[in-house]
Scaffold this motif. Structure first.
Motif, mmCIF file in Angstrom:
data_model
loop_
_atom_site.group_PDB
_atom_site.id
_atom_site.type_symbol
_atom_site.label_atom_id
_atom_site.label_comp_id
_atom_site.label_asym_id
_atom_site.label_seq_id
_atom_site.Cartn_x
_atom_site.Cartn_y
_atom_site.Cartn_z
ATOM 1 N N ASN B 181 0.982 -1.258 0.062
ATOM 2 C CA ASN B 181 0.004 -0.097 0.020
ATOM 3 C C ASN B 181 0.795 1.155 0.010
ATOM 4 O O ASN B 181 0.451 2.378 -0.641
ATOM 5 C CB ASN B 181 -0.988 0.151 1.284
ATOM 6 C CG ASN B 181 -1.902 -1.074 1.057
ATOM 7 O OD1 ASN B 181 -2.217 -1.692 0.028
ATOM 8 N ND2 ASN B 181 -2.759 -1.120 1.888
ATOM 9 N N TYR B 182 1.861 1.167 0.600
ATOM 10 C CA TYR B 182 2.870 2.369 0.690
ATOM 11 C C TYR B 182 3.596 2.687 -0.463
ATOM 12 O O TYR B 182 3.411 3.710 -1.034
ATOM 13 C CB TYR B 182 3.870 2.240 1.690
ATOM 14 C CG TYR B 182 4.655 3.277 2.066
ATOM 15 C CD1 TYR B 182 4.436 4.472 2.825
ATOM 16 C CD2 TYR B 182 6.022 3.608 1.375
ATOM 17 C CE1 TYR B 182 4.970 5.662 2.769
ATOM 18 C CE2 TYR B 182 6.727 4.592 1.429
ATOM 19 C CZ TYR B 182 6.166 5.587 2.018
ATOM 20 O OH TYR B 182 7.036 6.767 2.074
ATOM 21 N N PHE B 183 3.874 1.621 -1.094
ATOM 22 C CA PHE B 183 4.690 1.805 -2.477
ATOM 23 C C PHE B 183 3.597 2.404 -3.506
ATOM 24 O O PHE B 183 4.266 3.119 -4.679
ATOM 25 C CB PHE B 183 5.554 0.510 -2.791
ATOM 26 C CG PHE B 183 6.895 0.394 -2.033
ATOM 27 C CD1 PHE B 183 7.598 1.602 -1.698
ATOM 28 C CD2 PHE B 183 7.040 -1.078 -1.546
ATOM 29 C CE1 PHE B 183 8.795 1.218 -0.804
ATOM 30 C CE2 PHE B 183 8.161 -1.017 -0.571
ATOM 31 C CZ PHE B 183 8.958 -0.013 -0.151
ATOM 32 N N THR B 184 2.561 1.806 -3.457
ATOM 33 C CA THR B 184 1.278 2.103 -4.512
ATOM 34 C C THR B 184 1.239 3.509 -4.352
ATOM 35 O O THR B 184 0.988 4.335 -5.346
ATOM 36 C CB THR B 184 0.056 1.210 -4.211
ATOM 37 O OG1 THR B 184 0.405 -0.141 -4.266
ATOM 38 C CG2 THR B 184 -0.668 1.332 -5.467
ATOM 39 N N SER B 185 1.301 4.206 -3.039
ATOM 40 C CA SER B 185 0.797 5.376 -2.850
ATOM 41 C C SER B 185 1.985 6.424 -3.697
ATOM 42 O O SER B 185 1.703 7.601 -3.503
ATOM 43 C CB SER B 185 0.571 5.680 -1.344
ATOM 44 O OG SER B 185 1.720 5.836 -0.600
ATOM 45 N N LEU B 186 3.009 6.085 -3.520
ATOM 46 C CA LEU B 186 4.394 6.773 -3.966
ATOM 47 C C LEU B 186 3.990 7.136 -5.517
ATOM 48 O O LEU B 186 3.253 6.314 -6.377
ATOM 49 C CB LEU B 186 5.729 6.255 -3.926
ATOM 50 C CG LEU B 186 6.202 5.905 -2.728
ATOM 51 C CD1 LEU B 186 7.413 5.198 -2.533
ATOM 52 C CD2 LEU B 186 6.274 7.207 -1.787
ATOM 53 N N PRO B 187 4.332 8.393 -6.009
ATOM 54 C CA PRO B 187 3.959 8.745 -7.313
ATOM 55 C C PRO B 187 4.646 7.828 -8.339
ATOM 56 O O PRO B 187 5.996 7.567 -8.274
ATOM 57 C CB PRO B 187 4.737 10.386 -7.523
ATOM 58 C CG PRO B 187 5.440 10.389 -6.216
ATOM 59 C CD PRO B 187 4.946 9.504 -5.179
ATOM 60 N N ASP B 188 3.872 7.700 -9.252
ATOM 61 C CA ASP B 188 4.355 6.765 -10.347
ATOM 62 C C ASP B 188 5.455 7.281 -11.100
ATOM 63 O O ASP B 188 6.529 6.446 -11.788
ATOM 64 C CB ASP B 188 3.069 6.233 -11.310
ATOM 65 C CG ASP B 188 3.257 4.886 -11.766
ATOM 66 O OD1 ASP B 188 3.834 4.094 -11.293
ATOM 67 O OD2 ASP B 188 2.592 4.687 -12.924
ATOM 68 N N GLU B 189 5.477 8.554 -11.290
ATOM 69 C CA GLU B 189 6.601 9.255 -12.044
ATOM 70 C C GLU B 189 7.774 9.114 -11.533
ATOM 71 O O GLU B 189 8.965 8.804 -12.413
ATOM 72 C CB GLU B 189 6.385 10.856 -12.096
ATOM 73 C CG GLU B 189 5.205 11.112 -12.983
ATOM 74 C CD GLU B 189 3.827 11.055 -12.318
ATOM 75 O OE1 GLU B 189 3.744 10.626 -11.100
ATOM 76 O OE2 GLU B 189 2.942 10.803 -13.257
ATOM 77 N N LEU B 190 7.932 8.860 -10.249
ATOM 78 C CA LEU B 190 9.385 8.619 -9.731
ATOM 79 C C LEU B 190 9.712 7.380 -10.203
ATOM 80 O O LEU B 190 11.033 7.180 -10.666
ATOM 81 C CB LEU B 190 9.046 8.512 -8.271
ATOM 82 C CG LEU B 190 9.917 8.801 -7.155
ATOM 83 C CD1 LEU B 190 10.164 10.283 -7.065
ATOM 84 C CD2 LEU B 190 9.816 8.079 -6.136
ATOM 85 N N PHE B 191 8.925 6.261 -10.231
ATOM 86 C CA PHE B 191 9.554 4.772 -10.662
ATOM 87 C C PHE B 191 9.860 4.978 -12.172
ATOM 88 O O PHE B 191 10.693 4.340 -12.510
ATOM 89 C CB PHE B 191 8.420 3.913 -10.356
ATOM 90 C CG PHE B 191 8.429 2.725 -11.046
ATOM 91 C CD1 PHE B 191 9.459 1.639 -10.375
ATOM 92 C CD2 PHE B 191 7.779 2.146 -12.052
ATOM 93 C CE1 PHE B 191 9.661 0.481 -10.834
ATOM 94 C CE2 PHE B 191 8.038 0.826 -12.691
ATOM 95 C CZ PHE B 191 9.048 0.210 -11.976
ATOM 96 N N LYS B 192 8.960 5.726 -12.934
ATOM 97 C CA LYS B 192 9.139 5.724 -14.371
ATOM 98 C C LYS B 192 10.666 6.423 -14.602
ATOM 99 O O LYS B 192 11.168 6.163 -15.536
ATOM 100 C CB LYS B 192 7.890 6.635 -15.048
ATOM 101 C CG LYS B 192 6.652 5.712 -15.020
ATOM 102 C CD LYS B 192 5.771 6.223 -15.923
ATOM 103 C CE LYS B 192 4.578 5.416 -15.902
ATOM 104 N NZ LYS B 192 3.230 6.275 -15.965
ATOM 105 N N ALA B 193 10.774 7.495 -13.925
ATOM 106 C CA ALA B 193 11.873 8.447 -14.217
ATOM 107 C C ALA B 193 13.189 7.525 -14.057
ATOM 108 O O ALA B 193 13.955 7.590 -14.755
ATOM 109 C CB ALA B 193 11.988 9.857 -13.197
ATOM 110 N N ALA B 194 13.134 6.700 -12.751
ATOM 111 C CA ALA B 194 14.223 5.940 -12.661
ATOM 112 C C ALA B 194 14.434 4.960 -13.827
ATOM 113 O O ALA B 194 15.468 4.493 -13.941
ATOM 114 C CB ALA B 194 14.069 5.283 -11.053
#
Lengths: 298, 299
Positions: B181-194
């Protein structure tokens, strides 16, 4: 399992799949595998060691003829119904008290919730001491002048389960209060304003408007309490160890004693399967509500 | 919201007198409630500070007259559990040595699980997750014996590491839910940028996700430390007497049938065992509440 034509499909995300191995193993081997293993072996005549001589429903027949099991089930029913009703009522009542914009809210919440941090063993031993007839509550009331006062739940077969109940409520009601309070805080303030404009008294607003709106919270509380009730074991072991006699036995204790003390594995498996059935009876409607509800709402 | 309040101007009911009837009732009730919840703690503390003659003479609600710390010393270092008489200290250190690897291992595994479930969904991942969550509701008794067999097969039955594995398994549903639940709540852009920058599964986990999720790790630690410290069932079943955790040893000390019952020592021992979760509870405050709320709210 390996799909030779499309190796990409399997290799893609490989790291995630490797990382998820512990989860997959736990889900499949422990939660599914072990459960099925136990259910299957509940139909055998395993004694000291698990065997695969199937005897049909013999173990269950014997189980339901065993006095200790019947007492366990009766205790669980009394304990379960009482703690369900009491936890929900007390939890909701305390939550409404804390919701009155009071001062020291944090302090009071901290006080009500701290028993939840303690283990059942600690809870049981503490209440064993408070309910001790020679030193505890009974002695105090008697020393106040009421000589014939009797309150020794832990030494009286008829009411011992209520002695355990007191301790359980003390330990667990804070949790329910916190959940209910979160639910109350989630209620739109406009509702309260509307009710006030219509001149509806506060208690009526709670009962007829707020409680129906909090249905999901109540369902969550219900499921949490039920799961806890079926598991009750350490509290009884610490507080009474099933006594006096076998008056406060519970199913979880019956299972563990059949398993590790009486070397009667078949009985243990049958009894634990019955526990699983009990949980399923609660869980299946809940899952249905939860997922059916989601489909309807979104 | 802000604007609306401004438009409405002064609002709310007429300020009440501080000592209205309702308020007296409200605070009176709260006082009684607080009293009921604090009473056992008070009784534990006072009993553990009295000598046995004083306990026999007085009642459990009296304040101690002659404060003595002897029961605490005795509970810690010389109380007997059947065979050995070296007090609860043994159980304490056993619990610590069970706790540290269990907490570390369960959180490490569950956080990676949650991360994979949130950001690297694969075919079937949701199915396994659902099984995991429903597994949390299966009574432990159903799985106890097969796990004994499994542990025996790999040679961990009765050992400390066997218990660590068991704690990791049974802590997994709630922790995985928490982290997912926590990781899902983080903004997706962050993951995509990485991803665009070429980071892989582990790279993103260690360099992007971990540094951002300190609070949730603290919550997970609170859940696990209190949960594992308070465990009795697994400790008594999967370990041997010389590595029994503190709760099991406490129960053996207090409920042993031999000798004269020393209630003050018993209460000191009980308090000692409860001290670790209590300290965590009072020190962590809101995070503890967040931890139990995570268990209550379904993802």
């Amino acid at each position: 399992m390996a799909d030779a034509k499309r190796p990409n499909q399997l290799l893609r995300n490989l790291n995630a799949k490797v990382a998820a191995i512990p989860m997959v193993a736990t889900a499949l081997v422990v939660f599914v595998g072990c459960t099925i293993w136990t259910i299957v072996h509940s139909f055998t005549k395993s004694k000291l060691l698990p065997k695969t001589d199937f005897v049909g429903l013999d173990q269950y027949e014997r189980l339901w003829k065993t006095n200790k099991w019947l007492i366990s089930i009766e205790n669980l029913a009394i304990y379960g119904i009482c703690s369900l009703v009491l936890s929900i009522c007390i939890g909701f009542f305390l939550a409404t008290l804390l919701d009155q914009k009071i001062r020291f809210e944090n302090t009071i919440r901290t006080i009500i919730l701290y028993p939840f941090a303690l283990s059942f063993v600690v809870t049981g031993l503490t209440w064993q001491w408070i309910l001790n007839p020679d030193f505890g509550v009974q002695k105090i009331v008697r020393s106040l002048g009421w000589e014939s006062f009797a309150f020794d739940p832990l030494y009286n077969q008829d009411i011992v389960i209520y002695g355990i109940l007191i301790a359980a409520i003390w330990q667990g009601s804070g949790l329910i209060m916190v959940i209910m309070l979160a639910g109350l805080r989630g209620i739109d303030q406009e509702i309260w304003k509307a009710a006030r404009v219509d001149g509806i008294p506060k208690w009526k607003t709670y009962i007829f408007i707020v409680i129906p709106m909090m249905r999901p919270v109540f369902v969550t509380a219900l499921v949490l309490i039920t799961a806890g009730i079926v598991k009750v074991y350490d509290l009884v072991v610490a507080q009474t160890n099933g006594g006096p006699g076998i008056a406060s036995e519970v199913p979880a204790k019956y299972v563990i004693e059949s398993m590790f003390k009486n070397q009667n594995l078949g009985q243990a498996f049958a009894a634990s399967t019955m526990m699983l059935v009990t949980v399923l009876i609660i869980l299946v409607p809940y899952a249905y509500l939860e997922y059916g509800g989601k489909r309807r709402a979104k | 919201m802000q604007n609306k309040y401004n438009l409405e101007g002064p609002q709310g009911t007429k300020p009440r007198k501080r000592l209205s009837g309702t308020n007296i009732m409200l605070y009176g009730t709260l006082l009684v409630v607080a009293f009921y919840y604090l009473l056992p703690l008070y009784v534990m503390v006072t009993t553990s500070l009295k000598g046995m003659p004083e306990i026999r003479a007085g009642n459990i609600f009296d304040l101690p007259v002659d404060i003595t710390f002897e029961p605490w010393v005795k509970a810690w270092s010389t109380a007997c559990t059947g065979l050995n008489c070296d007090g609860l200290s043994r159980g304490f250190w056993n619990s610590v040595s069970i706790l540290v690897p269990s907490v570390a291992l369960s959180i490490a595994i569950a956080s990676v699980n949650g991360y994979a479930l949130a950001n690297w969904k694969f075919k079937g991942s949701e199915v396994f997750f659902t099984i995991l969550i429903f597994g949390a509701f299966i009574p432990y008794q159903v799985m106890l014996y097969p796990i004994v067999i499994l542990l025996r097969e790999v040679g961990l039955m009765g050992s400390l590491w066997g218990l660590v594995v068991v704690h990791t398994i049974f802590g997994m549903p709630i922790l995985t839910l928490l982290f997912r639940n926590y990781f899902t709540s983080l903004p997706d852009e962050l993951f995509k940028a990485a991803r665009v920058d070429g980071a892989g599964f582990w790279g993103i986990y260690f360099q992007v996700m971990l540094p951002m999720s300190l609070p949730i790790f603290v919550v997970a630690m609170i859940i696990q430390v209190t949960g594992i410290w308070n465990d009795f069932l697994f400790g008594v079943i999967y370990t041997k007497p010389d590595i029994y955790p503190m709760t099991v040893q406490l129960n053996n000390i207090v409920n042993s049938v031999q000798g004269v019952k020393e209630y003050n020592v018993n209460m000191a021992a009980t308090l000692l065992t409860g001290l670790v979760p209590l300290i965590i509870y009072f020190a962590s405050g809101k995070l503890f509440v967040r931890g139990i709320a995570a268990g209550a709210v379904k993802g």
